[in-house]
Enzyme design. Structure first.
Site, PDB file in Angstrom:
ATOM      1  CG  ASP A   1      12.874   1.941  35.400  1.00 16.54           C
ATOM      2  OD1 ASP A   1      12.906   0.719  35.165  1.00 16.54           O
ATOM      3  OD2 ASP A   1      12.541   2.790  34.558  1.00 16.54           O
TER       4      ASP A   1
ATOM      5  CG  ASP B   1      11.048   6.524  36.324  1.00 15.47           C
ATOM      6  OD1 ASP B   1      11.533   5.561  35.701  1.00 15.47           O
ATOM      7  OD2 ASP B   1      10.098   7.206  35.891  1.00 15.47           O
TER       8      ASP B   1
ATOM      9  CG  ASP C   1       8.408   3.961  34.595  1.00 15.35           C
ATOM     10  OD1 ASP C   1       8.025   5.145  34.738  1.00 15.35           O
ATOM     11  OD2 ASP C   1       9.549   3.658  34.219  1.00 15.35           O
TER      12      ASP C   1
HETATM   13  P1  TTP Z   1      10.642   7.165  31.712  1.00 13.57           P
HETATM   14  O1  TTP Z   1      10.241   6.453  32.952  1.00 13.57           O
HETATM   15  O2  TTP Z   1      10.752   6.325  30.487  1.00 13.57           O
HETATM   16  O3  TTP Z   1       9.634   8.357  31.340  1.00 13.57           O
HETATM   17  P2  TTP Z   1       8.793   9.350  32.248  1.00 13.57           P
HETATM   18  O4  TTP Z   1       8.922   9.020  33.695  1.00 13.57           O
HETATM   19  O5  TTP Z   1       9.179  10.715  31.836  1.00 13.57           O
HETATM   20  O6  TTP Z   1       7.318   9.127  31.755  1.00 13.57           O
HETATM   21  P3  TTP Z   1       6.259   8.034  32.275  1.00 13.57           P
HETATM   22  O7  TTP Z   1       5.332   8.773  33.177  1.00 13.57           O
HETATM   23  O8  TTP Z   1       5.587   7.544  31.044  1.00 13.57           O
HETATM   24  O9  TTP Z   1       7.009   6.956  32.978  1.00 13.57           O
HETATM   25  O10 TTP Z   1      12.044   7.873  31.899  1.00 13.57           O
HETATM   26  C1  TTP Z   1      12.292   8.811  32.928  1.00 13.57           C
HETATM   27  C2  TTP Z   1      13.655   9.380  32.807  1.00 13.57           C
HETATM   28  O11 TTP Z   1      14.633   8.410  33.073  1.00 13.57           O
HETATM   29  C3  TTP Z   1      13.968   9.877  31.403  1.00 13.57           C
HETATM   30  O12 TTP Z   1      13.847  11.258  31.341  1.00 13.57           O
HETATM   31  C4  TTP Z   1      15.399   9.573  31.183  1.00 13.57           C
HETATM   32  C5  TTP Z   1      15.766   8.643  32.297  1.00 13.57           C
HETATM   33  N1  TTP Z   1      16.288   7.379  31.782  1.00 13.57           N
HETATM   34  C6  TTP Z   1      17.637   7.158  31.825  1.00 13.57           C
HETATM   35  O13 TTP Z   1      18.407   8.006  32.283  1.00 13.57           O
HETATM   36  N2  TTP Z   1      18.128   5.985  31.345  1.00 13.57           N
HETATM   37  C7  TTP Z   1      17.323   5.038  30.815  1.00 13.57           C
HETATM   38  O14 TTP Z   1      17.803   3.991  30.381  1.00 13.57           O
HETATM   39  C8  TTP Z   1      15.894   5.295  30.772  1.00 13.57           C
HETATM   40  C9  TTP Z   1      14.961   4.293  30.192  1.00 13.57           C
HETATM   41  C10 TTP Z   1      15.427   6.464  31.276  1.00 13.57           C
HETATM   42 MN    MN Z   2       8.684   7.022  34.341  1.00 14.77          MN
HETATM   43 MN    MN Z   3      11.355   4.623  33.800  1.00 14.92          MN
END
Ligand code: TTP
Ligand code: MN
Ligand code: MN
Ligand code: MN
Length: 373
Positions: free
Chosen positions: A297, A206, A204
């Site tokens: 997100d 972020d 995703d």
């Molecule tokens: P993710 O997007 O789930 O994971 P990621 O970006 O490390 O890996 P990917 O490349 O697969 O997307 O989460 C990123 C960070 O966001 C995670 O370290 C913790 C934070 N987080 C929160 O603080 N609250 C939440 O509800 C979620 C889902 C994540």
């Molecule tokens: Mn992520």
């Molecule tokens: Mn995320």
């Protein structure tokens, strides 16, 4: 000051936030085996076991050499009896029978596929499995079992399970920045999560949004989301104000009581792009229109909390979990994505940068690229 011995240099710290963990490491075969049994444990609701295997894998990711024998493990913390046995099997036989059994099992494979649907967690996947559902087609035939998020997830199953490229993430940053600029000039959009840790692909995107004048960010998220929606960029969105963050560990629930919450939005973007190679869809048009669904997100943070949000959303999950454990058990502080609180002095410690947060905690600064625990 004593001379550094080989043993000192092999010493691996107990908490992930005290270790440097690069994206590429030297023990892939072992960490994959351990992460498989960690996932299987979580599928069975055994969070403690899942955490133990996951921690063992995380320790191996920070180890600068390839483990050749179980004797190498004596310098490593947090590797329990069961993890050790799996490591030994992989080292001696090239594979662990226990891990291979998990990988072959119908339950594990089915749960894994169900969990790949946006909006589906362990509980839902487990319930469907209990009900005898096995495949994505089974779910399509029982559409009524899906909530609206899961229905959108199923519709875009393929797109949402194909890796998001960095170029796609950057294109989304541009779109969101354009939206933000219309309502709050001077606000910034920052790419966090795995991409900030140096990953070239992710599951995703972020994004953190903030403005240097505290309070200006209030009400921004709903305007931005409405505009993106009206422009056709949103396939799905679910906005939460002051919502509970579904982080799945016990430590966070302790810190959850004192904190306010960010405005956040879980969404699925529709990313359009013109391909370079002409005529894939429309002959002679000079380019084809491609659409891809991408999970995004969006999180809006007041400026005073930005450093904490940046640290909290950069991950990895193991790194974050250990930052909070370290704060609590070694420093008597409560760290979350908003604040750092000293429970004995009863004060909040402010920070204008991630570096300051590490300083408050008495930790060496670990760059985002070294947080791949
Ligand atoms: P993710 O997007 O789930 O994971 P990621 O970006 O490390 O890996 P990917 O490349 O697969 O997307 O989460 C990123 C960070 O966001 C995670 O370290 C913790 C934070 N987080 C929160 O603080 N609250 C939440 O509800 C979620 C889902 C994540
Ligand atoms: Mn992520
Ligand atoms: Mn995320
Ligand atoms: Mn809408």
């Amino acid at each position: 000051v004593h001379a550094e011995t080989l043993e000192d240099r092999c010493q691996v710290a107990a908490y992930a936030c005290q270790r440097r963990t690069p994206l590429a490491h030297k023990n892939q075969l072992l960490t994959e085996a351990l992460e498989t049994v960690a996932e299987e444990a979580l599928f069975r609701g055994s969070e403690g076991r899942g955490l133990a295997f996951s921690r063992a894998a995380s320790v191996l990711k920070s180890f600068p050499w390839t483990v050749r024998s179980v004797k190498d493990l004596s310098s490593l913390p947090g590797i329990g009896e069961h993890s050790r046995k799996i490591i030994q099997e992989v080292l001696e036989d090239g594979a662990s029978a226990e891990v291979e059994n998990v990988r072959q099992s119908e339950r594990y494979q089915t749960m894994k596929n169900f969990k790949k649907i946006f909006g589906v967690g362990v509980k839902t996947a487990g319930r469907w499995y209990q009900e005898g559902l096995r495949t994505i087609s089974d779910l399509q035939a029982h559409h009524a079992k899906l909530n609206s998020a899961q229905q959108v997830g199923l519709l875009h199953y393929r797109d949402l399970n194909s890796p998001v490229k960095r170029s796609e993430a950057e294109a989304i940053v541009q779109v969101v920045q354009k939206a933000v600029d219309q309502f709050l000039p001077g606000a910034s959009v920052i790419l966090t999560g795995g991409f900030r840790r140096g990953k070239q692909t992710g599951h995703d995107v972020d994004l953190l949004i903030t403005h240097p004048t505290e309070g200006q960010e209030m009400g921004l998220l709903s305007k931005v989301v409405s505009w993106l929606d009206s422009q056709g960029f949103m396939l799905y969105h679910s906005t939460h104000r002051n919502s509970f963050q579904p982080l799945e560990d016990e430590e966070l629930s302790v810190s959850a009581t004192t904190m306010d919450r960010f405005d956040r939005c879980f969404s699925i973007f529709c990313l359009s792009s013109m391909t370079e190679e002409p005529g894939c869809e429309l002959k002679g048009s000079g380019g084809a229109h491609h659409r891809k669904a991408v999970r995004v997100d969006l999180v809006v943070t007041p400026y005073s909390q930005f450093s904490f949000a940046l640290l909290g959303w950069t991950g990895s999950k193991n790194f974050e979990r250990d930052l909070r454990r370290f704060s609590k058990y070694e420093k008597k502080m409560v760290l979350n994505s908003h604040t750092l609180y000293h429970t004995e002095k009863k004060i909040f410690l402010s920070a204008a940068s991630e570096e300051e947060i590490f300083q408050h905690l008495g930790l060496d600064f670990i760059s985002p690229e070294q947080r791949n625990a």
